[in-house]
Design an enzyme around this catalytic site. Sequence first.
Site, PDB file in Angstrom:
ATOM      1  N   LYS A  79       0.829  -1.205   0.000  1.00 58.04           N
ATOM      2  CA  LYS A  79       0.000   0.000   0.000  1.00 58.04           C
ATOM      3  C   LYS A  79       0.867   1.260   0.000  1.00 58.04           C
ATOM      4  O   LYS A  79       1.930   1.299   0.620  1.00 58.04           O
ATOM      5  CB  LYS A  79      -0.893  -0.025   1.247  1.00 58.04           C
ATOM      6  CG  LYS A  79      -1.883   1.128   1.369  1.00 58.04           C
ATOM      7  CD  LYS A  79      -2.733   0.957   2.621  1.00 58.04           C
ATOM      8  CE  LYS A  79      -3.747   2.087   2.779  1.00 58.04           C
ATOM      9  NZ  LYS A  79      -4.619   1.878   3.948  1.00 58.04           N
ATOM     10  N   SER A 125      -9.302   2.147   2.851  1.00 57.50           N
ATOM     11  CA  SER A 125      -8.359   2.917   2.061  1.00 57.50           C
ATOM     12  C   SER A 125      -7.316   2.069   1.339  1.00 57.50           C
ATOM     13  O   SER A 125      -6.560   2.582   0.522  1.00 57.50           O
ATOM     14  CB  SER A 125      -7.642   3.929   2.968  1.00 57.50           C
ATOM     15  OG  SER A 125      -6.926   3.257   4.002  1.00 57.50           O
ATOM     16  N   SER A 173     -10.251  -0.365   6.670  1.00 56.54           N
ATOM     17  CA  SER A 173      -9.504  -0.064   5.445  1.00 56.54           C
ATOM     18  C   SER A 173      -8.875  -1.270   4.765  1.00 56.54           C
ATOM     19  O   SER A 173      -8.488  -1.190   3.597  1.00 56.54           O
ATOM     20  CB  SER A 173      -8.403   0.965   5.737  1.00 56.54           C
ATOM     21  OG  SER A 173      -8.970   2.159   6.194  1.00 56.54           O
TER      22      SER A 173
END
Length: 573
Positions: A136, A211, A235
């Site tokens: 990420k 996210s 997330s």
Amino acid sequence: MRVPLPALLCCAAASLLLLLRWRRRRRLWRRVAAARQRQERSLVQMQMAVRRFREQHPSVNMVSILSLPLPELSKKLRDGSLPLEHVFYAYVGKALQIATETNCITEYLQESETQLRKAKVTGNLGLLYGVPVSIKDSIDCQGHDSTLGFIKNLNKPAAEDSVVVQVLRRQGAIPFVKTNVPQSLISYDCKNLIFGQTFNPLLYTRSPGGSSGGEGALVGGGGSILGFGTDVGGSLRFPAAFCGICALKPTGNRLSKKGIMSGVLGQKAVVSAVGPIAKDVESVALCMRALLCEDMFSLDSTVPPLPFNEEVYSSTQPLRVGYYETDFFTMPSPAMRRAVRETKQLLEDAGHTLVPFELTNVDYVVFNFCLRGMFADGGTSFLKKFKGELEKSSTGLLFWLAKSPNWLKTVTSWIAKPFVPRFSGIIRSMRANTVDEVWSLHHEIEEFCHQFIAQWKKLNLDVMLCPMLGPALGVGYPGKLSVAVSYTMLYNTLDFPAGVVPVTMVTDEDEEELKGYQGYFRDWWDRTLAKAFRGSVGLPVAVQCVALPWQEELCLRFMKEVETLSLEKNRLF
């Protein structure tokens, strides 16, 4: 007619301010353009690397490599029956395809090719030897930006790898791409001004979640066999649920967060965690096995030295499972409710004991613990992140509230309470708190956690089966539906490990039943959520599997049981 001098000076000053603002904005747009060009160059580099490999090895069966589950792939890499470069370039090629379709990759880590060559020489046979992994955006990789979707973070490469990435490398894994996130991370969609919108690989009109949305899209599309993201309200779990894959949010400090960027620095009320996302539970378990090693504990001494407990994960003892179908705050979609009911029945048929668990006052938890805890300073820290940015985030309501003075929040909350109670609760939770109030809040959260555990132990539970928001919402809807995080954010506040497993798909019957969906509050959010659920036949729906703090192995064992029973049922039907 003579223009007065003061008027001329005012006009000149205004013109100068406009000119300076225009120049600043142009400078920012140039940085955005340069970042997008780097992203495009990354995809070109991936394309060229794959082309070179295919020219040199035309007979390699990429499809068969991509079909291997992680445990089997890892075994073949370690025993030498599958060459490292075959696996690496198979995944680079597939990742390129998924990135082209979904816009999930922000950067190709070209040094991964160097790591690949070194791995062949050194033969470091860690548990993840030769496995390509995706990372990420917010997780530091040396020499690369961790932008969080902010222009101000461009061209600020990390000085060193985060601890998680360091341990991955020592276990032989090869980080090869970084993936997209929403601006600020405080969203469960996946869009920012720099890299744009990421789409769901299962249906491009749907959000991949967030996210860690870039991870969800890439792993869900088959472009990465193992990814890493963070979770501060769902997330990791939203992308896994929306994209039909598995993820684990561990207890906050089970894995090191050193070198990982946060959406709201310093807040402790809603606990963040870093964790894996993969196609199946066994892959997630293998990852945890690899990470919970001496390297993790020595590189970050704040992480408790708890190696992976194989005995707990491998146990076949019947479980005592708590469950609930709704939290009475966000009404579950028909498919969500059915997913819990069917999974409950499967577990009972397999010899486990299912016990109803009663959730109460979730609205108080959402407003007073989750939202108030994250924005205890009235949103000042959140607001600072956007200073000097071109875009002010897709979380428009939170942004507006963070800018409003306390007196306006108080008055608006009081006026709205009889008509729109949830809106009133959100406004009230965004008031700035004194230090004394923050300490009282933290104490109240501790007491709530103890009460929750007491209720859990009174029922003598091992684990909990819970709903997970789904199916995937349309692109843009998560930004309008921040209230719908209640099912996931609860377990960040409690700091319990929670995993997601897909168990079913939306049916025509679910879609028909959805026509009667009204929600518990019958407000704008309920009506909007009903619209966001529509047209989802065939999309995956997941459940959450939860355990007590530090019991990740038990959580994974439960996830594996749910996955196995669901797969058997789906094969039969």
